[in-house]
Enzyme design. Structure first.
Site, PDB file in Angstrom:
ATOM      1  N   HIS A 179      18.642 -17.133 -41.744  1.00 40.26           N
ATOM      2  CA  HIS A 179      17.927 -17.572 -40.542  1.00 40.26           C
ATOM      3  C   HIS A 179      16.816 -18.510 -40.988  1.00 40.26           C
ATOM      4  O   HIS A 179      16.049 -18.186 -41.898  1.00 40.26           O
ATOM      5  CB  HIS A 179      17.348 -16.380 -39.781  1.00 40.26           C
ATOM      6  CG  HIS A 179      16.977 -16.719 -38.376  1.00 40.26           C
ATOM      7  ND1 HIS A 179      15.885 -17.505 -38.072  1.00 40.26           N
ATOM      8  CD2 HIS A 179      17.551 -16.399 -37.187  1.00 40.26           C
ATOM      9  CE1 HIS A 179      15.807 -17.647 -36.764  1.00 40.26           C
ATOM     10  NE2 HIS A 179      16.817 -16.994 -36.200  1.00 40.26           N
ATOM     11  N   ARG A 193      27.739 -18.658 -38.235  1.00 42.20           N
ATOM     12  CA  ARG A 193      27.705 -18.141 -36.863  1.00 42.20           C
ATOM     13  C   ARG A 193      26.819 -18.990 -35.956  1.00 42.20           C
ATOM     14  O   ARG A 193      25.693 -19.327 -36.315  1.00 42.20           O
ATOM     15  CB  ARG A 193      27.199 -16.696 -36.857  1.00 42.20           C
ATOM     16  CG  ARG A 193      27.021 -16.122 -35.462  1.00 42.20           C
ATOM     17  CD  ARG A 193      26.677 -14.654 -35.502  1.00 42.20           C
ATOM     18  NE  ARG A 193      25.359 -14.388 -36.043  1.00 42.20           N
ATOM     19  CZ  ARG A 193      24.236 -14.394 -35.333  1.00 42.20           C
ATOM     20  NH1 ARG A 193      24.260 -14.723 -34.045  1.00 42.20           N
ATOM     21  NH2 ARG A 193      23.086 -14.102 -35.896  1.00 42.20           N
ATOM     22  N   HIS A 227      20.136 -13.343 -43.114  1.00 45.82           N
ATOM     23  CA  HIS A 227      20.144 -12.874 -41.729  1.00 45.82           C
ATOM     24  C   HIS A 227      21.475 -12.268 -41.290  1.00 45.82           C
ATOM     25  O   HIS A 227      21.491 -11.243 -40.618  1.00 45.82           O
ATOM     26  CB  HIS A 227      19.800 -14.046 -40.807  1.00 45.82           C
ATOM     27  CG  HIS A 227      19.683 -13.693 -39.367  1.00 45.82           C
ATOM     28  ND1 HIS A 227      18.751 -12.805 -38.892  1.00 45.82           N
ATOM     29  CD2 HIS A 227      20.391 -14.114 -38.271  1.00 45.82           C
ATOM     30  CE1 HIS A 227      18.861 -12.689 -37.574  1.00 45.82           C
ATOM     31  NE2 HIS A 227      19.867 -13.465 -37.180  1.00 45.82           N
ATOM     32  N   GLU A 263      19.626 -22.462 -27.616  1.00 43.39           N
ATOM     33  CA  GLU A 263      19.320 -22.228 -29.031  1.00 43.39           C
ATOM     34  C   GLU A 263      20.066 -23.225 -29.897  1.00 43.39           C
ATOM     35  O   GLU A 263      20.917 -23.996 -29.415  1.00 43.39           O
ATOM     36  CB  GLU A 263      19.685 -20.788 -29.413  1.00 43.39           C
ATOM     37  CG  GLU A 263      18.857 -19.752 -28.680  1.00 43.39           C
ATOM     38  CD  GLU A 263      19.197 -18.326 -29.052  1.00 43.39           C
ATOM     39  OE1 GLU A 263      18.481 -17.419 -28.625  1.00 43.39           O
ATOM     40  OE2 GLU A 263      20.184 -18.116 -29.793  1.00 43.39           O
ATOM     41  N   ARG A 268      22.131 -23.273 -37.804  1.00 48.02           N
ATOM     42  CA  ARG A 268      21.255 -22.575 -38.741  1.00 48.02           C
ATOM     43  C   ARG A 268      21.461 -22.992 -40.193  1.00 48.02           C
ATOM     44  O   ARG A 268      20.500 -23.055 -40.965  1.00 48.02           O
ATOM     45  CB  ARG A 268      21.450 -21.059 -38.602  1.00 48.02           C
ATOM     46  CG  ARG A 268      20.876 -20.515 -37.316  1.00 48.02           C
ATOM     47  CD  ARG A 268      21.190 -19.046 -37.145  1.00 48.02           C
ATOM     48  NE  ARG A 268      20.561 -18.534 -35.929  1.00 48.02           N
ATOM     49  CZ  ARG A 268      20.753 -17.312 -35.459  1.00 48.02           C
ATOM     50  NH1 ARG A 268      21.562 -16.483 -36.090  1.00 48.02           N
ATOM     51  NH2 ARG A 268      20.146 -16.920 -34.349  1.00 48.02           N
TER      52      ARG A 268
END
Length: 524
Positions: free
Chosen positions: A246, A389, A354, A117, A293
């Site tokens: 997100h 994060r 998010h 990811e 992100r």
């Protein structure tokens, strides 16, 4: 109204609350543990996590690589010792979860199918199709149901933490080092009674605060209840300016919560394209669609603002469909339900609120600034995430800190012999049922729209000052209502959303530099 005593009270039933409860119940079979949740036992932010859990599982991967990826994503504002602790304990906690019954996907070589990811430099994401969170939630619930010393209370809404300010005249200041938590006042939603729950140790595991925004991937239960209660109890709360958006929520105007198109879709090879069909991420970051992100969200925001389009697009048309469907069946079916065939159509996406990277400040044992009060999961600021994060580190964080919290409580067994001070019952005298619920829902929508419009991916001093003016009025109006109406989940959630919104704006105004998920036009 009743007074109910237990040894340990856990507020929240996601991975943070349940993993902590399981560890404690197995180690302390003679202690009574209450787990209270405002919805049913299955409903939590955990349930909606799609991507998976990050852990060094492959011989070609390394702890150092996972550590560096976490630090880079967090813009190096992470607590390095916490990062090391979480990353190095990840395989142990994952193995434990698997032993409890969690199933993760295998590849054709009969090895775990490790995904990749955004922000990760290696394939290290264990997943269960695109419903990893649900698989973990169900695994933990089965464990809890087999432990007789855990009492599970659904539809019980925690209103306030009980501290000295409920039964003394002592002035309580923010961060004061002699505040103690003795339990919580909890509303039984079935009887409408507010009971006093006393406990020697309290764990806040109430999840996130996405409902402070109009556009969010979070479920409707994510109203920042833990942060709101801790704020009123004068606990230290930090880094609330770091709100992660997100990058790829499904674009469905007016739909809330927004359906999440997992980070793993880009990890699988999907491209981001603008309205002209052009890939644009490589102009921003050499990692392209697999940048962290915050970077991808700002790039999409810039693309939308520049082009005037309402969204951008995820292109999966070049990917092998059968493998894609096997990995993301729910995403494919959701797209199909609104007329999008991922084999030939682009998926319209835009960023949505998010994850809350800040929260109630805790140490490496999960302890807050209030004695006997712990926090775990998204409600806590552990130092793992820094300013942003890294994908798939959140479920992991909750598992590792659940273990650390349990170990700390187990080692402090003498606390269970302590007597409770005389705690008054909740005073509802003089309150009446609200004449119109519209007053509460109007204020809630107002806060959400203020945050969406003025406290989004890109901020400015002017926007933040406008936001705080509006929020101060709504806060005053809400507190006036709270004092006069019968307590309900709706008025309590509004208070908590107010607190979260205030903290995000206030700490954004105090920020001195653009880092990670925080970006102000006035700090360029």
């Amino acid at each position: 109204m009743s007074i109910i005593q237990s040894d340990i009270l856990i507020l929240g039933s996601g991975v943070a609350g349940l993993s902590t409860a399981i560890k404690l119940a197995k180690a302390l079979p003679n202690k009574k543990i209450i787990v209270a949740t405002k919805n049913n036992k299955e409903e939590s932010n955990t349930k909606y996590a799609q991507g998976g859990i990050a852990a060094v599982w492959d011989q070609e991967d390394s702890f150092e690589s996972h550590i560096q990826d976490t630090l880079r994503a967090g813009d190096y504002l992470n607590d390095i010792e916490v990062v090391k602790m979480v990353v190095e304990n990840a395989p142990i906690r994952l193995k434990e979860l698997i032993d409890w019954g969690a199933e993760f996907d295998f590849n054709t070589q009969n090895e775990y199918d490790l995904g990749k990811e955004g922000g990760h430099s290696a394939n290290r994401i264990l997943h269960h199709k695109d419903i990893t969170g649900y698989e973990i939630q169900m695994t933990l619930i089965k464990q809890v149901e087999n432990l007789s010393n855990i009492e599970f209370l659904s539809h019980h809404f925690a209103i306030e933490l009980i501290t000295e300010h409920h039964f003394t005249d002592k002035t309580i200041e923010l961060g004061q080092n002699d505040i103690h938590c003795f339990g919580a006042y909890i509303l039984n939603e079935k009887t409408s009674e507010i009971d006093t729950y006393l406990a020697h140790k309290v764990v806040l595991a109430t999840g996130g605060s996405g409902q402070a925004y109009a556009t969010t991937t979070n479920p409707v239960i994510a109203t920042g209840d833990g942060v709101g209660m801790a704020f009123r109890a004068k606990a230290i709360i930090e880094d609330m300016q770091y709100i992660q958006f997100h990058p790829t929520a499904l674009y469905e105007p007016g739909k809330s919560p927004a359906f999440l198109i997992s980070e793993a879709v880009r990890g699988f090879g999907a491209y981001l394209r603008n309205k002209n069909g052009e890939r644009f991420m490589l102009k921003t970051d050499d990692r392209g669609e697999l940048a962290s992100r915050d970077i991808v969200s700002r790039a999409i925001n810039m693309e939308i603002n520049t082009s005037g389009a309402e969204c951008v697009y995820l292109d999966c048309t070049h990917l092998e469909y059968e493998a894609f469907y096997k990995h993301f069946p729910n995403i494919v079916e959701k797209c199909k339900s609104i007329g999008i065939d991922v084999k030939k159509d682009f998926i319209p996406v835009l960023p949505a609120m998010h994850y809350m990277c800040g929260g109630i400040t805790v140490n490496k044992k999960g302890q807050t600034s209030i004695h006997n009060l712990y926090a775990n999961g998204e409600v806590a600021k552990t130092g793992l995430h820094g300013a942003n994060r890294l994908a798939s580190n959140s479920l992991l964080e909750a598992l590792v800190f659940g273990h650390e919290i349990a170990e700390n409580i187990i080692a402090d067994e003498a606390v269970f012999q302590a007597t409770f001070p005389p705690i008054p019952e909740w005073n509802s005298e003089g309150t009446i049922a609200p004449k119109e619920q519209i007053l509460i829902s109007h204020n809630r929508k107002s806060v959400q729209n203020i945050m969406n419009d003025l406290v989004g991916i890109v901020r400015s001093n002017e926007r933040l000052e406008r936001a705080i003016d509006h929020l101060n009025y709504i806060y005053s109006d809400t507190e006036k209502m709270f004092k006069h109406v019968t307590i309900s989940p709706q008025i309590c959630e509004l208070r908590n959303i107010n607190a979260v919104a205030y903290l995000i704006v206030k700490q954004s105004m105090q920020a001195k530099e653009n880092k990670g998920a925080f970006y102000s036009l006035d700090l360029l």
